[in-house]
Scaffold this motif. Structure first.
Motif, PDB file in Angstrom:
ATOM      1  N   ARG A  14       0.845  -1.202   0.000  1.00  0.00           N
ATOM      2  CA  ARG A  14       0.000   0.000   0.000  1.00  0.00           C
ATOM      3  C   ARG A  14       0.882   1.253   0.000  1.00  0.00           C
ATOM      4  O   ARG A  14       1.259   1.760   1.053  1.00  0.00           O
ATOM      5  CB  ARG A  14      -0.922  -0.013   1.219  1.00  0.00           C
ATOM      6  N   PRO A  15       1.215   1.763  -1.166  1.00  0.00           N
ATOM      7  CA  PRO A  15       2.061   2.959  -1.233  1.00  0.00           C
ATOM      8  C   PRO A  15       1.526   4.132  -0.436  1.00  0.00           C
ATOM      9  O   PRO A  15       2.310   4.912   0.127  1.00  0.00           O
ATOM     10  CB  PRO A  15       2.089   3.275  -2.738  1.00  0.00           C
ATOM     11  N   ALA A  16       0.204   4.249  -0.371  1.00  0.00           N
ATOM     12  CA  ALA A  16      -0.382   5.367   0.369  1.00  0.00           C
ATOM     13  C   ALA A  16      -0.091   5.263   1.863  1.00  0.00           C
ATOM     14  O   ALA A  16      -0.034   6.281   2.561  1.00  0.00           O
ATOM     15  CB  ALA A  16      -1.896   5.418   0.137  1.00  0.00           C
ATOM     16  N   ALA A  17       0.086   4.051   2.358  1.00  0.00           N
ATOM     17  CA  ALA A  17       0.429   3.863   3.771  1.00  0.00           C
ATOM     18  C   ALA A  17       1.918   4.050   4.014  1.00  0.00           C
ATOM     19  O   ALA A  17       2.339   4.484   5.093  1.00  0.00           O
ATOM     20  CB  ALA A  17      -0.011   2.477   4.235  1.00  0.00           C
ATOM     21  N   LEU A  18       2.737   3.741   3.009  1.00  0.00           N
ATOM     22  CA  LEU A  18       4.183   3.852   3.159  1.00  0.00           C
ATOM     23  C   LEU A  18       4.662   5.296   3.128  1.00  0.00           C
ATOM     24  O   LEU A  18       5.624   5.649   3.824  1.00  0.00           O
ATOM     25  CB  LEU A  18       4.884   3.065   2.053  1.00  0.00           C
ATOM     26  N   ALA A  19       4.014   6.131   2.330  1.00  0.00           N
ATOM     27  CA  ALA A  19       4.493   7.501   2.125  1.00  0.00           C
ATOM     28  C   ALA A  19       4.610   8.296   3.424  1.00  0.00           C
ATOM     29  O   ALA A  19       5.660   8.914   3.682  1.00  0.00           O
ATOM     30  CB  ALA A  19       3.600   8.216   1.117  1.00  0.00           C
ATOM     31  N   PRO A  20       3.569   8.315   4.285  1.00  0.00           N
ATOM     32  CA  PRO A  20       3.723   9.096   5.523  1.00  0.00           C
ATOM     33  C   PRO A  20       4.750   8.509   6.485  1.00  0.00           C
ATOM     34  O   PRO A  20       5.406   9.252   7.224  1.00  0.00           O
ATOM     35  CB  PRO A  20       2.310   9.070   6.133  1.00  0.00           C
ATOM     36  N   LEU A  21       4.913   7.184   6.469  1.00  0.00           N
ATOM     37  CA  LEU A  21       5.934   6.566   7.309  1.00  0.00           C
ATOM     38  C   LEU A  21       7.326   6.998   6.855  1.00  0.00           C
ATOM     39  O   LEU A  21       8.179   7.367   7.669  1.00  0.00           O
ATOM     40  CB  LEU A  21       5.827   5.043   7.247  1.00  0.00           C
ATOM     41  N   ARG A  22       7.552   6.942   5.544  1.00  0.00           N
ATOM     42  CA  ARG A  22       8.849   7.342   5.006  1.00  0.00           C
ATOM     43  C   ARG A  22       9.137   8.816   5.309  1.00  0.00           C
ATOM     44  O   ARG A  22      10.265   9.171   5.673  1.00  0.00           O
ATOM     45  CB  ARG A  22       8.894   7.094   3.498  1.00  0.00           C
ATOM     46  N   LYS A  23       8.130   9.657   5.191  1.00  0.00           N
ATOM     47  CA  LYS A  23       8.313  11.078   5.473  1.00  0.00           C
ATOM     48  C   LYS A  23       8.700  11.297   6.937  1.00  0.00           C
ATOM     49  O   LYS A  23       9.521  12.166   7.257  1.00  0.00           O
ATOM     50  CB  LYS A  23       7.037  11.844   5.147  1.00  0.00           C
ATOM     51  N   ARG A  24       8.149  10.471   7.829  1.00  0.00           N
ATOM     52  CA  ARG A  24       8.411  10.641   9.253  1.00  0.00           C
ATOM     53  C   ARG A  24       9.772  10.079   9.670  1.00  0.00           C
ATOM     54  O   ARG A  24      10.462  10.682  10.495  1.00  0.00           O
ATOM     55  CB  ARG A  24       7.307   9.950  10.067  1.00  0.00           C
ATOM     56  N   TYR A  25      10.155   8.926   9.103  1.00  0.00           N
ATOM     57  CA  TYR A  25      11.295   8.202   9.652  1.00  0.00           C
ATOM     58  C   TYR A  25      12.553   8.194   8.792  1.00  0.00           C
ATOM     59  O   TYR A  25      13.650   8.018   9.322  1.00  0.00           O
ATOM     60  CB  TYR A  25      10.899   6.742   9.943  1.00  0.00           C
ATOM     61  N   PHE A  26      12.442   8.364   7.488  1.00  0.00           N
ATOM     62  CA  PHE A  26      13.619   8.190   6.638  1.00  0.00           C
ATOM     63  C   PHE A  26      14.426   9.473   6.527  1.00  0.00           C
ATOM     64  O   PHE A  26      13.889  10.548   6.259  1.00  0.00           O
ATOM     65  CB  PHE A  26      13.206   7.736   5.234  1.00  0.00           C
ATOM     66  N   LEU A  27      15.732   9.341   6.725  1.00  0.00           N
ATOM     67  CA  LEU A  27      16.669  10.438   6.512  1.00  0.00           C
ATOM     68  C   LEU A  27      17.730   9.974   5.526  1.00  0.00           C
ATOM     69  O   LEU A  27      18.293   8.890   5.668  1.00  0.00           O
ATOM     70  CB  LEU A  27      17.334  10.848   7.825  1.00  0.00           C
ATOM     71  N   SER A  28      18.012  10.796   4.530  1.00  0.00           N
ATOM     72  CA  SER A  28      19.015  10.458   3.522  1.00  0.00           C
ATOM     73  C   SER A  28      20.401  10.866   3.997  1.00  0.00           C
ATOM     74  O   SER A  28      20.613  11.989   4.453  1.00  0.00           O
ATOM     75  CB  SER A  28      18.687  11.169   2.203  1.00  0.00           C
ATOM     76  N   ASP A  29      21.328   9.914   3.926  1.00  0.00           N
ATOM     77  CA  ASP A  29      22.728  10.168   4.293  1.00  0.00           C
ATOM     78  C   ASP A  29      23.590   9.163   3.538  1.00  0.00           C
ATOM     79  O   ASP A  29      24.152   8.251   4.127  1.00  0.00           O
ATOM     80  CB  ASP A  29      22.909  10.028   5.807  1.00  0.00           C
ATOM     81  N   PRO A  30      23.687   9.305   2.210  1.00  0.00           N
ATOM     82  CA  PRO A  30      24.349   8.269   1.396  1.00  0.00           C
ATOM     83  C   PRO A  30      25.810   8.078   1.762  1.00  0.00           C
ATOM     84  O   PRO A  30      26.533   9.025   2.063  1.00  0.00           O
ATOM     85  CB  PRO A  30      24.212   8.823  -0.030  1.00  0.00           C
ATOM     86  N   VAL A  31      26.221   6.807   1.741  1.00  0.00           N
ATOM     87  CA  VAL A  31      27.621   6.465   1.998  1.00  0.00           C
ATOM     88  C   VAL A  31      27.988   5.287   1.113  1.00  0.00           C
ATOM     89  O   VAL A  31      27.211   4.341   0.960  1.00  0.00           O
ATOM     90  CB  VAL A  31      27.863   6.146   3.492  1.00  0.00           C
ATOM     91  N   LEU A  32      29.150   5.358   0.491  1.00  0.00           N
ATOM     92  CA  LEU A  32      29.602   4.306  -0.415  1.00  0.00           C
ATOM     93  C   LEU A  32      30.450   3.308   0.372  1.00  0.00           C
ATOM     94  O   LEU A  32      31.466   3.675   0.971  1.00  0.00           O
ATOM     95  CB  LEU A  32      30.421   4.906  -1.558  1.00  0.00           C
TER      96      LEU A  32
END
Length: 339
Positions: free
Chosen positions: A36-54
């Motif tokens: 359910r993409p509609a359920a995932l979107a608010p979770l990702r907005k709340r919890y995901f932070l981008s910090d790329p590392v190779l």
């Protein structure tokens, strides 16, 4: 105490009583949310932070990954990035499907911030996982696949057993973890010996199209770890995952000492110091030539920062996530970003 700890964790721990039942029901719920993409979107907005590392040529989306064991068969893949993880490791999967060890086989020790498990690589097998991954697109974060030896396969045939899994799964993996460190499959840790590991990793590296990481047990001596690292460097292993669960019972709260008599691997707070020591040893011994994924006893953002200071490029959560939830994932990433 976070909202997760006050509400959802309490409800989950009470659900069904048995920790494995709770785990299975939670995974099923996350599997439904994954569709359910509609359920995932608010979770990702709340919890995901981008910090790329190779790391070993793999671009991790941030510095906190999901450790193997929480989603062995990859049934909730889209939920994990939405809960903040910058990489997801599934498995450990084996060439042959297997039910694992007899139940009960999963035990919570809340006073110690710990878990004991003797699951025994319960999974649907490499063929089922390959079929599941073959019908879906790539994850938005790197996917690691942990492979281990089937219990019924003799140690003398272990290399071919691992190769069966590698051949089926490597095209779906951003990296592959070679698990020779679980205490719950009889004889498996013998594969971390210099002679046995040389045979195994040389064969796997020769056939792998994905970077290979070797997962190290925390119970090895420094000398045994040094021998393992020599093999890994010589044969082109991409990195190390340190560590797995421990068979020791040091650091348990008094109320948990009797429960600590349950067989299996111990994870969580009692492993914090030892896991960090192993990460530091690997980083120092290889002069940073082998990148390290640090896992074991990361229960707070401070634990993670100390693991980074010891030499870990990224960290993974298992027990810390069970007790701290996605709030911990975000807090670690925020701390890593200097927030």
């Amino acid at each position: 105490m976070t909202l997760y700890e006050r509400t959802l964790r309490t409800a989950l721990f009470r659900l069904g009583g048995d920790p494995e039942t709770v785990h299975v029901r939670t995974l099923r719920a996350l599997s439904r949310i994954s569709r359910r993409p509609a359920a995932l979107a608010p979770l990702r907005k709340r919890y995901f932070l981008s910090d790329p590392v190779l790391v070993a040529g793999v671009r991790f989306a941030n510095r906190v990954g999901l450790a193997a064991g929480l989603d062995k068969d990859g049934i909730a893949l889209d939920a994990w990035p939405a809960l903040g993880f910058g990489s997801v490791e599934v498995g450990t999967v084996t060439a042959k499907p297997q039910p694992g060890n007899d139940k009960p086989r999963l035990f919570r020790l809340p006073a110690s911030g710990a878990i004991i498990n003797r699951m025994g690589f319960n999974n649907a097998g490499a063929t089922v996982l390959a079929s599941r991954l073959g019908v879906r697109g790539r994850l938005p974060v790197p996917l690691g696949i942990s492979i281990g030896k089937s219990k019924v396969t003799p140690l003398a045939d272990a290399t071919e057993d691992y190769l069966v899994s590698l051949r089926q799964l490597q095209k779906y993996a951003d990296y592959v973890a070679i698990n020779v460190s679980s205490p719950n499959t009889p004889g498996l840790r013998r594969l971390a010996g210099k002679t046995e590991l040389t045979e195994l990793v040389s064969a796997l590296v020769a056939e792998s199209s994905a970077p290979l990481f070797v997962k190290v047990a925390p119970d090895l001596t420094d000398g045994a770890i040094a021998d393992l690292l020599d093999v890994c460097v010589e044969h082109g292993v991409a990195g190390i995952i340190a560590t797995n669960t421990t068979i020791t019972r040091n650091g348990l709260a008094a109320v948990d000492v009797s429960r600590g008599e349950e067989g299996g691997g111990l994870s969580g707070r009692p492993l914090t110091v030892r896991a960090r020591e192993v990460v530091r040893f690997v980083h120092t011994e290889t002069a940073g030539k082998l990148p390290v994924i640090g896992v074991g006893g990361i229960m707070t953002p401070g634990d993670a920062l100390r693991m980074f200071d010891a030499g870990a490029a990224v960290v993974q959560l298992y027990t810390g996530f069970v007790y701290g939830g996605p709030t911990l994932v975000r807090a670690i990433n925020k701390s890593a970003l200097g927030g």
